[in-house]
Design a protein around this motif. Structure first.
Motif, short mmCIF file in Angstrom:
data_model
loop_
_atom_site.label_atom_id
_atom_site.label_comp_id
_atom_site.label_asym_id
_atom_site.label_seq_id
_atom_site.Cartn_x
_atom_site.Cartn_y
_atom_site.Cartn_z
N ALA A 17 54.92 58.37 40.98
CA ALA A 17 55.27 59.25 42.10
C ALA A 17 55.21 60.72 41.68
O ALA A 17 54.72 61.58 42.43
CB ALA A 17 56.67 58.91 42.62
N LEU A 18 55.67 61.01 40.47
CA LEU A 18 55.58 62.38 39.95
C LEU A 18 54.11 62.78 39.78
O LEU A 18 53.72 63.91 40.10
CB LEU A 18 56.31 62.50 38.62
N GLU A 19 53.29 61.85 39.33
CA GLU A 19 51.86 62.14 39.17
C GLU A 19 51.22 62.46 40.51
O GLU A 19 50.42 63.40 40.63
CB GLU A 19 51.17 60.95 38.51
N VAL A 20 51.55 61.70 41.54
CA VAL A 20 51.02 61.95 42.88
C VAL A 20 51.47 63.33 43.38
O VAL A 20 50.66 64.12 43.88
CB VAL A 20 51.45 60.85 43.86
N ALA A 21 52.76 63.61 43.26
CA ALA A 21 53.28 64.90 43.72
C ALA A 21 52.64 66.05 42.96
O ALA A 21 52.29 67.08 43.55
CB ALA A 21 54.80 64.94 43.57
N MET A 61 60.00 62.58 45.40
CA MET A 61 58.69 63.11 45.04
C MET A 61 57.73 63.10 46.23
O MET A 61 56.84 63.95 46.32
CB MET A 61 58.06 62.29 43.90
N LEU A 62 57.91 62.16 47.16
CA LEU A 62 56.96 62.00 48.26
C LEU A 62 57.49 62.50 49.60
O LEU A 62 56.77 62.45 50.60
CB LEU A 62 56.58 60.52 48.39
N HIS A 63 58.72 63.03 49.65
CA HIS A 63 59.34 63.29 50.96
C HIS A 63 58.61 64.35 51.78
O HIS A 63 58.66 64.32 53.01
CB HIS A 63 60.82 63.64 50.80
N ASP A 64 57.90 65.28 51.15
CA ASP A 64 57.17 66.31 51.89
C ASP A 64 55.66 66.17 51.76
O ASP A 64 54.91 67.09 52.10
CB ASP A 64 57.60 67.71 51.41
N ILE A 65 55.18 65.02 51.30
CA ILE A 65 53.75 64.83 51.09
C ILE A 65 52.98 64.95 52.41
O ILE A 65 51.80 65.30 52.43
CB ILE A 65 53.47 63.47 50.39
N GLY A 66 53.65 64.69 53.53
CA GLY A 66 53.01 64.82 54.84
C GLY A 66 52.72 66.25 55.24
O GLY A 66 52.04 66.50 56.24
N GLU A 79 57.31 63.96 58.40
CA GLU A 79 58.16 63.03 57.67
C GLU A 79 57.74 61.58 57.92
O GLU A 79 57.88 60.73 57.03
CB GLU A 79 59.64 63.24 57.99
N GLU A 80 57.22 61.29 59.11
CA GLU A 80 56.71 59.94 59.38
C GLU A 80 55.42 59.70 58.60
O GLU A 80 55.20 58.61 58.05
CB GLU A 80 56.50 59.73 60.87
N ALA A 81 54.56 60.71 58.55
CA ALA A 81 53.33 60.59 57.75
C ALA A 81 53.71 60.35 56.29
O ALA A 81 53.12 59.49 55.61
CB ALA A 81 52.49 61.86 57.89
N GLY A 82 54.70 61.09 55.80
CA GLY A 82 55.16 60.90 54.43
C GLY A 82 55.75 59.51 54.22
O GLY A 82 55.58 58.91 53.15
N GLY A 83 56.43 59.00 55.23
CA GLY A 83 56.98 57.65 55.14
C GLY A 83 55.88 56.61 55.00
O GLY A 83 56.01 55.65 54.23
N HIS A 84 54.77 56.81 55.70
CA HIS A 84 53.63 55.89 55.56
C HIS A 84 53.04 55.97 54.16
O HIS A 84 52.69 54.94 53.56
CB HIS A 84 52.57 56.20 56.62
N VAL A 85 52.92 57.19 53.63
CA VAL A 85 52.41 57.35 52.27
C VAL A 85 53.33 56.64 51.28
O VAL A 85 52.87 55.95 50.36
CB VAL A 85 52.26 58.84 51.89
N ALA A 86 54.64 56.80 51.47
CA ALA A 86 55.61 56.15 50.58
C ALA A 86 55.47 54.63 50.63
O ALA A 86 55.54 53.96 49.59
CB ALA A 86 57.04 56.57 50.94
N GLU A 105 61.85 54.60 54.87
CA GLU A 105 63.05 55.02 55.61
C GLU A 105 63.69 56.25 54.99
O GLU A 105 64.09 57.19 55.70
CB GLU A 105 64.08 53.89 55.65
N VAL A 106 63.80 56.27 53.68
CA VAL A 106 64.45 57.39 53.00
C VAL A 106 63.66 58.67 53.24
O VAL A 106 64.24 59.73 53.52
CB VAL A 106 64.62 57.11 51.49
N VAL A 107 62.34 58.58 53.16
CA VAL A 107 61.49 59.76 53.41
C VAL A 107 61.68 60.25 54.84
O VAL A 107 61.87 61.45 55.09
CB VAL A 107 60.01 59.44 53.11
#
Length: 198
Positions: A17-21, A61-66, A79-86, A105-107
């Motif tokens: 997850a850190l690598e992705v972020a 690490m992924l909460h703002d990836i969207g 945040e929903e897009a980020g949830g899908h990525v998670a 859900e957490v994202v």
């Protein structure tokens, strides 16, 4: 509580997850994501809130990836897009379906106004930590020395203007989203007044 006291999970999923972020986020957004975990984990430890550190770390690490261009969605809130990525990331990490759903859900819930800690401690902690880091809510809940240590280790690096730009962009395209609500509530002013910016 000191920075060295905060347990950072050392698992394959956490490292991934850190690598992705790191690969997709700007320096400002990456440091924000790391701080989000550190504030959340510190608050949980200081207040005897039991939480799953690996799940919280991956979601942090992924909460703002969207918000990043590669994962930006024109159809759902960031945040929903980020949830899908998670969810997809967790599937790749070999997590069972229930745990993938929890990551998603957490994202998503980090943008809620309130999360029940009894039902979702990780969602509660991430919502609390991101509110501190973005809008400066409840800094008094964290020792001044801890705040200084975290900010030295992971500087804000211009997160205020960057995050404001991202939210205003999201709000313009998705006015009914939580980003739209944040924009209407004066996100730029909130971020400028954040005591962590000082």
């Amino acid at each position: 509580m000191r920075l060295a006291d905060i347990v950072v999970p050392d698992t394959q999923a956490a490292r991934g997850a850190l690598e992705v972020a790191t690969a997709y986020c700007t320096a400002a957004l990456l440091n924000h994501s790391v701080r989000a975990y550190l504030w959340a984990a510190a608050y949980g430890a200081m207040n005897d809130i039991a939480f799953d550190a690996e799940l919280l770390y991956v979601a942090s690490m992924l909460h703002d990836i969207g918000l990043v261009e590669e994962f930006d969605s024109h159809t759902v809130p960031f945040e929903e897009a980020g949830g899908h990525v998670a969810w997809v990331f967790a599937a790749g990490a070999g997590w069972p379906v229930e745990r993938r759903v929890r990551a998603s859900e957490v994202v998503v819930r980090h943008m809620w106004d309130e999360v029940d800690p009894a039902k979702d401690p990780e969602g509660y902690l991430l919502e609390l930590s991101t509110a501190l880091d973005i809008s400066g809510r409840r800094p008094e809940d964290f020792p001044a020395e801890l705040r200084a240590e975290v900010l030295r280790a992971y500087p804000r690096a211009g997160i205020g203007p960057y995050f404001t730009m991202c939210i205003l962009d999201q709000a313009g395209r998705k006015p009914d989203s939580q980003a739209g609500r944040l924009a209407r509530s004066g996100i730029a002013e909130l971020m400028a007044a954040n005591p962590l910016e000082g």
